[in-house]
Enzyme design. Structure first.
Site, short mmCIF file in Angstrom:
data_model
loop_
_atom_site.label_atom_id
_atom_site.label_comp_id
_atom_site.label_asym_id
_atom_site.label_seq_id
_atom_site.Cartn_x
_atom_site.Cartn_y
_atom_site.Cartn_z
N GLU A 33 -43.12 5.63 -2.35
CA GLU A 33 -41.68 6.30 -2.29
C GLU A 33 -41.76 7.63 -1.70
O GLU A 33 -42.89 8.26 -2.02
CB GLU A 33 -41.95 6.23 -4.06
N SER A 35 -40.02 9.74 -2.43
CA SER A 35 -39.82 11.58 -2.73
C SER A 35 -40.10 11.25 -4.23
O SER A 35 -40.22 9.90 -4.72
CB SER A 35 -37.89 11.75 -2.53
N MET A 38 -37.66 10.60 -6.87
CA MET A 38 -37.10 9.42 -6.79
C MET A 38 -37.65 8.13 -7.71
O MET A 38 -37.41 7.12 -7.37
CB MET A 38 -35.96 8.76 -5.05
N TYR A 39 -38.58 8.55 -8.46
CA TYR A 39 -39.50 7.73 -9.06
C TYR A 39 -38.74 6.60 -10.27
O TYR A 39 -37.84 7.74 -10.66
CB TYR A 39 -40.52 7.86 -9.79
N GLY A 41 -35.76 4.41 -9.23
CA GLY A 41 -34.82 4.62 -8.08
C GLY A 41 -33.63 5.15 -8.60
O GLY A 41 -33.39 5.76 -8.77
N THR A 42 -32.04 4.61 -7.50
CA THR A 42 -31.35 5.41 -7.72
C THR A 42 -30.72 5.62 -8.43
O THR A 42 -30.08 6.21 -9.71
CB THR A 42 -30.55 4.82 -6.18
N CYS A 43 -30.83 4.31 -9.86
CA CYS A 43 -30.23 4.11 -10.62
C CYS A 43 -30.26 5.46 -11.63
O CYS A 43 -29.62 6.16 -12.45
CB CYS A 43 -30.32 2.77 -11.42
N HIS A 443 -13.46 -8.75 -36.32
CA HIS A 443 -12.50 -8.39 -36.59
C HIS A 443 -12.61 -6.85 -37.28
O HIS A 443 -12.57 -6.77 -38.48
CB HIS A 443 -11.12 -9.15 -37.14
#
Length: 455
Positions: A33, A35, A38-39, A41-43, A443
């Site tokens: 990785e 950066s 960014m461990y 990932g993007t999410c 409901h």
């Protein structure tokens, strides 16, 4: 040279899940990785989690529209601090989940192919070469920065990633791009109290959606104070010291200007392959820069896979997760799971209220020659919304008039991101419209609207 069973370039959803799976099966895994921010990932870091955290806080801010702007600014500042805390905690947890696994080695640095089975990793300590009998590319996507004069080194211009750390609520925010990302941020900042202007280059808003749905989205957002300029071509963005001046042309009115405290570029995302040296591995990309894969996610190099956003297509973290399942089933199962048999995939846009869809739109269904039956109901007719005080929106179903098959469904209303999954499950299971028409839902709930929507 260090040797591994599998090298995974990128710490995204599919890659990290696959790493854990392989490690549990006694394989030696390397995860590269570039950066330490960014461990996961993007999410986790710049996508779903921080933006949806801000959606939540913005919904609280929207309940107090008459609050003085100074108080709105302070609430926003605290919200950014809280959102960043959420991100940091999840990032650390994701890192530890792999780094603490004795079968996994995490390299923080840039990975580049030296050959089809070797990756050169450049870290802060130097460069080393890794060899793997299997390599997985999971580098994701990045924001597209258009070549607009005045963007470079402009402190008032942000991407969808950098704006998540903006500690000062802009009184005026201009968003370049009216796609799904642009609309989410428009909704977030309008709810926090910013004056939001959206400049969309296309003459139509969200062209993927049916025109009646897009018109309703635009109408609802305009009532919340968002201003739209369609067919707008941005000519320049000038840093005028205490503000940004965005010059654009919209055809009918010639050159125009809008003044802003901050500008967000929401002009799309593209596969992140820069620096990978794909040619050295024999990995090809398509005309859009996405890595070419087959149904089992093999690239043009047989021992190299590509998963997640880097291969193009739908850019959702749950698609990356399903990519992991495809590889898992090929390696350890019967290999029957492919990209071609995922079935219908739903998606949601977290505006206020959220917009969600699965399957075909009415336009798409008619274009494919189906004998279409369409049903629309106003969200205001659903009893549950009266208890939520959220009556904006519309629901739309598209079914095959001959067979009763569900072709698609759009839900623009409260809790759309949750209830659309019910339709997805029904479609995946091959259930027809009458199943949802006659199903017994609780409901009051948003789900019970399906009794009428599929009638």
């Amino acid at each position: 040279m260090k040797t591994f069973d599998t090298i995974i370039i990128g710490f995204g959803k599919g890659g990290k899940t696959l790493a854990a799976e392989l490690a549990a099966r006694c394989e030696r895994v390397a995860v590269v990785e570039r950066s330490d921010k960014m461990y996961g990932g993007t999410c986790i870091n710049t996508g779903c989690i921080p933006t949806k955290a801000l959606v939540h806080r913005a919904s609280i801010a929207a309940l107090r529209p008459d609050t003085p702007f100074d108080e709105k600014r302070e609430f926003y500042r605290r919200s950014i601090d809280w959102e960043q805390g959420v991100v940091e905690a999840l990032r650390e947890r994701n890192y530890r989940n792999l780094a603490d696994n004795p079968a996994v080695t995490v390299f923080t640095g840039s990975g580049s192919f030296a050959s089809a089975d070797e990756v050169e990793v450049t870290t802060a300590e130097g460069t080393e070469r890794l060899r793997g009998r299997r390599i997985v590319i999971n580098t994701g996507a990045e924001s597209v920065v258009p070549p607009i004069p005045g963007i470079a080194d402009n402190p008032r211009v942000h991407t969808s990633a950098s704006i998540l750390t903006l500690g000062e609520l802009p009184r005026r925010l201009t968003i370049v791009g009216g796609g799904y990302i642009g609309l989410e941020f428009a909704s977030i900042y309008a709810s926090f109290g910013s004056e939001v202007t959206v400049l969309e280059g296309s003459p139509e808003l969200i062209p993927r959606e049916d025109r009646d749905i897009a018109a309703e989205v635009m109408h609802v957002m305009e009532r919340k104070g968002v201003r739209f300029h369609l067919g707008a071509r941005v000519l320049s963005i000038k840093d005028a010291g205490d503000e940004a001046v965005v010059t654009f042309s919209d055809g009918a009115n010639g050159r125009r200007e809008v003044h802003a405290d901050a500008v967000l570029l929401a002009t799309g995302r593209r596969p992140l392959t820069e620096g990978l040296n794909l040619a050295a591995a024999g990995v090809e990309t398509d005309e859009r820069g996405a890595i070419r894969v087959d149904g089992h996610l093999h690239t043009t190099a047989p021992n190299i896979y590509a998963i997640g956003d880097v291969k193009g297509g739908l850019q959702f973290t749950y698609i990356s997760l399903d990519d992991y399942r495809i590889i898992r089933e090929e390696l350890f199962g019967d290999g029957s799971r492919t990209t071609q048999n995922r079935g219908p995939v739903s998606y949601a846009v977290f505006i206020d209220p959220p917009l969600a869809r699965v399957g075909l739109s009415e336009q798409e269904a008619r274009a494919q020659g189906f004998d279409v039956r369409v049903k629309k109901i106003a969200v205001a007719s659903i009893p549950r919304v009266r208890t939520l005080e959220q009556s904006d929106g519309v629901l739309k179903s598209v079914t095959d008039a001959q067979t009763g098959a569900i072709l698609g469904c759009t839900f623009f209303g409260p809790e759309a991101h949750e209830v659309i999954n019910t339709v997805s499950v029904a479609m995946k299971a091959g259930l027809k419209a009458d199943f949802l028409r006659d199903f017994i839902f609780t409901h009051p709930s948003m789900s019970e609207a399906f009794n009428e929507l599929f009638a």
